[in-house]
Write a protein that holds these residues in place. Sequence first.
Motif, mmCIF file in Angstrom:
data_model
loop_
_atom_site.group_PDB
_atom_site.id
_atom_site.type_symbol
_atom_site.label_atom_id
_atom_site.label_comp_id
_atom_site.label_asym_id
_atom_site.label_seq_id
_atom_site.Cartn_x
_atom_site.Cartn_y
_atom_site.Cartn_z
ATOM 1 N N VAL A 174 -10.331 13.692 12.025
ATOM 2 C CA VAL A 174 -9.676 13.177 10.954
ATOM 3 C C VAL A 174 -9.590 11.644 11.188
ATOM 4 C CG1 VAL A 174 -8.479 13.777 8.663
ATOM 5 C CG2 VAL A 174 -9.034 15.194 10.103
ATOM 6 N N GLU A 175 -10.164 11.083 10.248
ATOM 7 C CA GLU A 175 -9.797 9.597 9.828
ATOM 8 C C GLU A 175 -8.986 9.362 9.001
ATOM 9 O OE1 GLU A 175 -10.592 6.248 12.242
ATOM 10 O OE2 GLU A 175 -11.675 8.085 12.206
ATOM 11 N N LEU A 176 -7.077 8.715 9.637
ATOM 12 C CA LEU A 176 -6.495 7.975 8.392
ATOM 13 C C LEU A 176 -6.058 6.618 8.426
ATOM 14 C CD1 LEU A 176 -4.365 11.197 9.131
ATOM 15 C CD2 LEU A 176 -5.734 11.256 7.514
ATOM 16 N N GLU A 177 -5.644 6.192 7.352
ATOM 17 C CA GLU A 177 -5.636 4.855 7.164
ATOM 18 C C GLU A 177 -3.846 5.001 6.935
ATOM 19 O OE1 GLU A 177 -6.181 1.059 4.661
ATOM 20 O OE2 GLU A 177 -7.039 2.055 4.220
ATOM 21 N N PHE A 178 -3.863 3.881 7.960
ATOM 22 C CA PHE A 178 -2.340 4.020 8.522
ATOM 23 C C PHE A 178 -1.578 2.731 7.437
ATOM 24 C CE2 PHE A 178 1.814 1.306 10.378
ATOM 25 C CZ PHE A 178 2.500 2.446 11.092
ATOM 26 N N LEU A 179 -0.482 3.421 6.004
ATOM 27 C CA LEU A 179 0.277 2.186 5.712
ATOM 28 C C LEU A 179 0.994 1.922 5.281
ATOM 29 C CD1 LEU A 179 -1.245 5.226 2.714
ATOM 30 C CD2 LEU A 179 -2.016 3.419 3.560
ATOM 31 N N GLY A 180 2.522 2.972 6.253
ATOM 32 C CA GLY A 180 3.440 2.397 7.448
ATOM 33 C C GLY A 180 4.049 3.494 7.763
ATOM 34 N N LEU A 181 5.120 2.903 8.192
ATOM 35 C CA LEU A 181 6.834 3.706 8.736
ATOM 36 C C LEU A 181 7.396 3.892 7.954
ATOM 37 C CD1 LEU A 181 6.459 3.438 12.909
ATOM 38 C CD2 LEU A 181 5.699 5.342 12.156
ATOM 39 N N VAL A 182 8.306 4.644 7.965
ATOM 40 C CA VAL A 182 9.279 4.694 7.032
ATOM 41 C C VAL A 182 10.450 5.582 7.853
ATOM 42 C CG1 VAL A 182 11.350 6.371 5.848
ATOM 43 C CG2 VAL A 182 8.770 4.874 4.502
ATOM 44 N N MET A 186 -5.654 -4.433 -5.519
ATOM 45 C CA MET A 186 -5.243 -3.996 -4.097
ATOM 46 C C MET A 186 -5.286 -5.247 -3.628
ATOM 47 S SD MET A 186 -6.169 -1.652 -1.642
ATOM 48 C CE MET A 186 -5.880 -0.225 -2.676
ATOM 49 N N ALA A 187 -4.550 -5.200 -2.622
ATOM 50 C CA ALA A 187 -4.037 -6.479 -1.567
ATOM 51 C C ALA A 187 -5.934 -7.242 -1.090
ATOM 52 C CB ALA A 187 -2.835 -6.235 -0.618
ATOM 53 N N GLU A 188 -5.488 -7.924 -0.529
ATOM 54 C CA GLU A 188 -7.011 -8.779 0.121
ATOM 55 C C GLU A 188 -6.743 -8.313 1.761
ATOM 56 O OE1 GLU A 188 -6.819 -12.938 -0.041
ATOM 57 O OE2 GLU A 188 -5.581 -13.438 -1.178
ATOM 58 N N GLN A 189 -7.908 -7.642 1.562
ATOM 59 C CA GLN A 189 -8.206 -6.898 2.869
ATOM 60 C C GLN A 189 -7.930 -8.026 4.533
ATOM 61 O OE1 GLN A 189 -9.469 -4.551 3.593
ATOM 62 N NE2 GLN A 189 -10.219 -4.156 5.889
ATOM 63 N N GLY A 190 -6.872 -7.822 5.072
ATOM 64 C CA GLY A 190 -6.251 -8.352 6.287
ATOM 65 C C GLY A 190 -5.125 -8.642 6.121
ATOM 66 N N ARG A 191 -4.835 -8.815 4.738
ATOM 67 C CA ARG A 191 -3.773 -9.614 4.290
ATOM 68 C C ARG A 191 -2.085 -9.360 5.318
ATOM 69 N NH1 ARG A 191 -0.586 -9.484 -1.068
ATOM 70 N NH2 ARG A 191 0.871 -10.015 -0.557
ATOM 71 N N ILE A 192 -1.589 -9.192 5.720
ATOM 72 C CA ILE A 192 -0.115 -8.795 6.537
ATOM 73 C C ILE A 192 0.840 -8.359 5.159
ATOM 74 C CG2 ILE A 192 1.654 -9.018 7.142
ATOM 75 C CD1 ILE A 192 -0.055 -10.238 9.778
ATOM 76 N N ARG A 193 1.451 -6.733 4.615
ATOM 77 C CA ARG A 193 1.576 -6.967 4.230
ATOM 78 C C ARG A 193 3.122 -6.840 4.381
ATOM 79 N NH1 ARG A 193 -0.713 -2.142 1.232
ATOM 80 N NH2 ARG A 193 -3.182 -2.493 0.845
ATOM 81 N N PRO A 240 5.718 -1.884 7.690
ATOM 82 C CA PRO A 240 4.495 -2.252 6.707
ATOM 83 C C PRO A 240 3.383 -2.072 8.241
ATOM 84 C CG PRO A 240 5.085 -4.339 6.649
ATOM 85 C CD PRO A 240 6.452 -3.434 7.538
ATOM 86 N N PRO A 241 1.828 -2.128 8.880
ATOM 87 C CA PRO A 241 1.104 -2.452 8.973
ATOM 88 C C PRO A 241 0.753 -3.612 9.203
ATOM 89 C CG PRO A 241 -0.190 -1.379 7.115
ATOM 90 C CD PRO A 241 1.511 -1.095 7.278
ATOM 91 N N VAL A 242 0.835 -3.684 10.946
ATOM 92 C CA VAL A 242 0.400 -5.264 11.061
ATOM 93 C C VAL A 242 -0.503 -6.233 10.243
ATOM 94 C CG1 VAL A 242 1.319 -5.278 12.945
ATOM 95 C CG2 VAL A 242 -1.083 -4.690 12.885
ATOM 96 N N GLU A 243 -1.883 -4.589 10.012
ATOM 97 C CA GLU A 243 -2.840 -5.170 9.232
ATOM 98 C C GLU A 243 -3.321 -4.176 8.496
ATOM 99 O OE1 GLU A 243 -7.230 -5.932 11.358
ATOM 100 O OE2 GLU A 243 -5.325 -6.932 12.017
ATOM 101 N N GLU A 244 -4.665 -4.847 7.134
ATOM 102 C CA GLU A 244 -5.131 -3.427 6.208
ATOM 103 C C GLU A 244 -6.016 -3.471 6.933
ATOM 104 O OE1 GLU A 244 -6.162 -3.220 1.440
ATOM 105 O OE2 GLU A 244 -4.303 -4.768 2.537
ATOM 106 N N GLY A 245 -6.301 -2.161 6.615
ATOM 107 C CA GLY A 245 -7.394 -1.052 7.212
ATOM 108 C C GLY A 245 -7.022 -0.791 8.138
ATOM 109 N N VAL A 246 -5.969 -0.338 9.424
ATOM 110 C CA VAL A 246 -6.065 -0.191 10.068
ATOM 111 C C VAL A 246 -6.501 1.431 10.518
ATOM 112 C CG1 VAL A 246 -4.340 0.428 11.913
ATOM 113 C CG2 VAL A 246 -4.265 -1.799 11.094
#
Length: 112
Positions: free
Chosen positions: A35-43, A1-8, A17-23
């Motif tokens: 329902v709480e959902l963590e954003f992984l990105g848009l396609v 898993m990538a570092e917390q807060g790192r931009i992917r 991708p999200p601007v930061e991990e954990g949004v």
Amino acid sequence: MAEQGRIREGSAPNFCPPVEEGVTFSFEDERGDVVELEFLGLVLHEGRSYGFFFPVDEDSPACSSGEVVLLEVTEVDEEGQPAAFELVTDEAVALEVYEAFQKATRDLYRFE
């Protein structure tokens, strides 16, 4: 898993991708439960945008369930950012978009 807060960075031009991990975003389901959902990105697929999310709660951190939620962007704000989403119910579209997501994020996530 990538570092917390790192931009992917995605490996495809159709992936945002999200601007930061954990949004996370809060959504209300059809029963009125939040329902709480963590954003992984848009396609971006065939002129539409689709968001990918992991369900999260205090007992289940992101990625723990292996479940991915696919929502279509139905509205954007004045800055062009997603403002409203809708569950994708067309199975054929969902499969196409999920395949595009897997290809675009193959360097970020493991798929089984």
